[in-house]
Design a protein around this motif. Structure first.
Motif, PDB file in Angstrom:
ATOM      1  N   ASP A   1       0.839  -1.266  -0.018  1.00 25.35           N
ATOM      2  CA  ASP A   1       0.129   0.050  -0.179  1.00 25.35           C
ATOM      3  C   ASP A   1       0.786   1.131   0.090  1.00 25.35           C
ATOM      4  O   ASP A   1       0.583   2.406  -0.639  1.00 25.35           O
TER       5      ASP A   1
ATOM      6  N   GLN B   1      -5.539  -1.535   8.681  1.00 30.89           N
ATOM      7  CA  GLN B   1      -6.762  -1.001   7.983  1.00 30.89           C
ATOM      8  C   GLN B   1      -6.938  -1.635   6.686  1.00 30.89           C
ATOM      9  O   GLN B   1      -7.999  -1.758   6.370  1.00 30.89           O
ATOM     10  N   GLN B   2      -6.063  -2.039   5.664  1.00 32.05           N
ATOM     11  CA  GLN B   2      -6.472  -2.812   4.591  1.00 32.05           C
ATOM     12  C   GLN B   2      -7.478  -4.019   4.861  1.00 32.05           C
ATOM     13  O   GLN B   2      -8.189  -4.502   4.096  1.00 32.05           O
TER      14      GLN B   2
END
Length: 420
Positions: free
Chosen positions: A33, A201-202
């Motif tokens: 990310d 969070q992903q």
């Protein structure tokens, strides 16, 4: 006796294996990310939504020499001044911090300076300030912070989703070039936030607040009764309580604020002892989160037990290294078991080191040469965690120790420090 020792060691190694296999996909996804965001072009922030009112709590104690830069940064925010309220939570300073804050607050139409004669720690100061907050969102910034101009505009966008109760921004180290300790702290913060929290969070896992550059809905704080003053780690405690009440926390890497990291080992040790002890105590209190048996609650417990993982990993290294020299009667299977554990922990540390290449600007392949020092820094943190655990075991009274700051601003930090 030998069998009992074997059982204990097997348990320790099993914990390490579980944690390693659990953390690898999170860290890997977080690095991916980071790479994706680095390739994306920066977009100009355009305010095209209704902005909520924000009450900014500034907890200060003996900060007369540095608090002016925070007020200056707040004055440069790309946010309507009519929608900002400053609440200075002055917590029993023994210098002229109170007078300095009163003078600086005169430049802001909506400002309140709250004075406490007796200092009882940051959570108590925050609760005292909450009584005066009138905004829809409550933001907390420590005295050494320098939020970037667009930080508030970017943060409040997340609250368009009614399920979001809190947002944690990205803290960058402003004095990363001061010495080796501040550089390691900057690297640690970058890997932990951008790579690890980003990966969590992903995957829809537990994201926690960090005590500064944080934004929380006022109505949610009121329903929860504010911050718990019994804990040394107020950010972890309120994060666990938000999760327990089904509130969502978002990590926003684009919401950035610069802060000073301890440059002296004694200050660093005091800060980390308080962090680790506070986190352990929250872990014991919120073991009940496992009753939900969902991935976010499970991840929260794993996060809260992080200091114990540090201790277990240190023990595995000591035992694994000792296997090569000790006269202890190791079997072949046991020898393979310990060596494999040693390799697994080394692999995680190497992966963290590799991530430094991607979270730096510009990309710095030479950061790989920091790997031996990363191992040393990790060992120091493990010993600190062990000391914090012993303080709990021997029931030593918890004491809030303020992290001393010098007010240094290293100009190179703005251009070369690790960023999202």
């Amino acid at each position: 006796m030998i069998e009992a020792v074997n059982l204990v060691l097997i348990f320790v190694f099993a914990v390490i294996y579980a944690w390693v296999f659990y953390s690898l996909p999170i860290l890997s996804l977080g690095i991916r990310d980071v790479l994706r965001r680095k390739k994306a072009k920066a977009k100009k922030v355009v305010v095209d939504w209704k902005l909520p009112t924000v009450s900014v709590i500034l907890p200060v104690k003996n900060e007369a020499g540095i608090v002016d830069r925070l007020f200056e940064a707040l004055g440069k925010l790309n946010y309507p001044k009519s929608k900002l309220q400053l609440v200075v939570a002055e917590d029993g300073s023994t210098d002229d911090t109170l007078e300095v804050c009163k003078r600086l607050a005169k430049n802001y139409k909506y400002s309140t300076v709250v004075h406490k004669v007796e200092s009882n720690g940051k959570p108590s100061a925050l609760n005292n300030a909450l009584k005066y907050c009138k905004g829809e969102i409550v933001a907390v910034f420590d005295a050494d912070n320098i939020p970037e101009p667009d930080s508030f505009v970017l943060a409040v966008r997340y609250f368009a989703n009614p399920a979001v109760a809190a947002v944690q921004g990205r803290n960058l180290t402003i004095n990363s070039e001061e010495n080796m300790l501040t550089r390691f702290t900057a690297y640690e913060e970058a890997v932990w936030c951008d790579a690890y929290l980003g990966g969590k969070q992903q995957l829809g896992l537990f994201v926690h607040l960090k005590g500064t550059c944080e934004f929380i809905r006022q109505e949610v704080l009121e329903k929860l009764g504010g911050f718990d003053e019994k804990f040394l780690s107020d950010d972890m405690e309120i994060s666990a309580r938000l999760l327990e009440n089904n509130h969502e926390i978002k990590y926003a890497t684009e919401v950035r604020s610069w802060q000073e990291s301890p440059s002296k080992m004694k200050t660093h040790l005091n800060q980390r002892i308080r962090w680790y002890r506070g986190t352990m105590e929250v872990a014991f209190r919120y073991g009940r989160l496992l009753r939900k048996l969902d991935k976010k609650s499970l991840d929260a417990e794993i996060t809260l037990f992080g200091p114990f993982i540090l201790i277990a990993s240190l023990l595995s290294y000591l035992v694994g290294s000792g296997a090569f020299f000790a006269t202890y009667p190791y079997t072949v299977v046991w020898g393979v078991f310990t060596v494999f554990s040693l390799c697994m922990m080394t692999f995680v540390l190497v992966l963290c080191g590799i991530s430094l290449v991607f979270v730096s600007k510009p990309f710095r392949v030479k950061n790989l040469f920091w790997l031996p020092f990363v191992f040393g820094y990790w060992c120091v943190q493990s010993f600190i965690a062990m000391y914090a655990a012993l303080l709990i075991a021997f029931r030593r009274p918890g004491r809030w120790v303020k992290t001393e700051k010098s007010g240094i601003t290293a100009s190179l930090a703005y251009e070369r420090t690790i960023e999202a």
